[in-house]
Design an enzyme around this catalytic site. Structure first.
Site: not given
Ligand code: ADP
Length: 447
Positions: A201, A292
């Protein structure tokens, strides 16, 4: 304890690790590519070994070159820093086979948590709240559309092997999900050689909050509270702070306890960050684990007074984490601005080049983590981060004032940097009043 550690990285984090080694009485061996030859920070190491040409694939990512440097330099351990090989389980395994300690988690938990689908399953097992989404990998478009209609749009497609914001696509209806599926799969295959996707979501206007944890080899796990990294541009963090300014002690406790449970369930060792999204009603949801040390670790060091790199080294050497959770306290507010060689006026394009004038800020409450100085050249081959400016003050208002003062003192010429963008954010009413979410830069600074 180790006698000599090789640092399989470059730039500010290499220097940060050299300093930690020296404070522990350990010799530090640096490696460098031809593009980094002669860089001043290399002189701080006890030995520096050239590992190949400028291209990362031929030097900082080239496992045989790093392992042979480690063997020639006769080190006991390798610290990977962040980026490059830090989350490469194969590299960690090879280190083990060569009798060199990898300063980080063991390859099994690294692999498990590096796969975001498996990480979600571990979170679920450890009763950590998850963003509603797929149980496992989404096999095809039809499955994605069915699930999206069940949990409700908007949804986000993410790469199981993802990182750095790549392979993510938001969809608001069946038609856009149809387009997003192909695009996300192609991007994931190209970036990670793994097209596996999952679906979540899409949380509207969230904040990004993450918990720093540390675990030793005997099963002791502690947390060092949270960092708020809501200020991001295209999923790349720009300003981080600790503590998160919008949660109370009850939510903080629940959040940090969730991160501990997950680390215990994964049998984790060494430093990790458990990342969450916080929605507008202050519900938090797990998104991923970074196995990390992270770029923004200094804000945690400033508020807790603990040196996280030294803890990583001690734990890897088999020493116990002789800290009780209740003895880890936080005080005041720390904030970090990432200064990148990018032009905010031209859509943040990278601006590599030579620094002819470099005057660093200082004074009370200011810490600068950088490997650069006057005459340094910023290479187009690597990350564009030039410096991290970290401040620590009793209140958030004072931290913002100190940060603004420090950024105005900083002279990095003639290249363009993210300093003007950081200054705009620090003065923005919504930032000052804590009314930001992860889309703040895109919506208010045209990023
Ligand atoms: P990555 O490993 O590529 O950095 P993340 O899963 O940590 O990916 O997500 C990075 C960013 O993307 C989050 O900090 C947020 O801003 C956005 N994001 C990720 N998942 C969601 C979600 N389910 N709903 C809204 N924003 C999201």
């Amino acid at each position: 304890m180790f006698t000599r550690i090789l640092i399989a990285n470059r730039g500010e984090i290499a220097l940060r690790i050299i300093r930690a080694c020296h404070e522990l009485g350990i010799e530090a061996v640096a490696v460098y590519s031809e593009a980094d030859r002669g860089a001043p920070y290399l002189q701080m190491a006890d030995e520096a070994v050239c590992i190949g040409p400028a291209q990362p694939a031929k030097s900082y990512l080239h496992i045989p070159a790093i392992i042979s440097a480690a063997e020639v330099a006769d080190v006991d351990a390798i610290h990977p820093g962040y980026g490059f090989l830090a989350e490469n389980a194969h590299f960690a395994e090879i280190c083990g086979e060569c009798g060199i300690t990898f300063i980080g988690p063991d390859p099994v938990s690294m692999r498990m948590l590096g796969d975001k689908v498996q990480a979600r399953q571990i979170a679920q097992k450890s009763r950590v709240p998850l963003v509603p989404g797929s149980e496992g990998e989404i096999k095809d478009e039809a499955e994605a559309i069915k699930l999206a209609n069940k949990i409700g749009y908007p949804v986000i497609l993410k790469a199981a092997a993802g990182g750095g914001g790549r392979g993510m696509r938001v969809a608001h209806n069946d038609i856009s999900l149809h387009k997003a599926f192909g695009a996300a799969r192609t991007e994931a295959e190209a970036a990670f050689k793994n097209g596996a996707l999952y679906l979540e979501k899409f949380i509207l206007q969230p904040r990004h909050v993450e918990v720093q944890i540390m675990a030793d080899k005997s099963g002791n796990v502690v947390h060092f509270y949270e960092r708020d990294c809501t200020i991001q541009r295209r999923h790349q963090k720009l300003i981080e702070e600790s503590p998160c300014p919008v949660i109370d002690e009850k939510i903080r406790e629940e959040l940090c306890r969730s991160a501990l449970r997950l680390a215990q369930e994964a049998n984790y060792q060494n430093a990790a960050t458990v990342e969450f999204l916080l929605d507008r009603d202050r519900n938090f949801y797990f998104i991923e684990v970074n196995a990390r040390i992270q770029v923004e670790h200094p804000v945690t060091e400033m508020v807790t007074g603990h040196d996280l790199i030294k803890w990583q080294i001690r734990i890897a050497a088999g020493q116990p984490l002789n800290l009780r959770q209740r003895d880890i306290k936080y005080s005041g507010v720390a904030m970090e601005c990432r200064i990148n060689a990018e032009d905010p006026a031209r859509n943040f394009v990278p601006c590599p080049g030579r620094i002819d004038r470099f005057i660093q800020p200082g004074g009370p409450g200011v810490r600068i983590d950088t490997h650069l100085s006057q005459g340094s050249v910023i290479s187009p081959y690597y990350d564009s981060m030039v410096s991290k400016v970290i401040v620590h003050q009793p209140t958030r208002e004072q931290a913002i004032a100190t940060m603004k003062r420090a950024l105005r003192e900083f002279r990095i010429e003639p290249i363009k940097t993210t300093i003007p963008a950081c200054l705009k954010i620090l003065s923005h009413n919504l930032f000052v009043k804590n009314q930001v979410d992860t889309s703040f830069i895109e919506r208010h600074l045209g990023g």
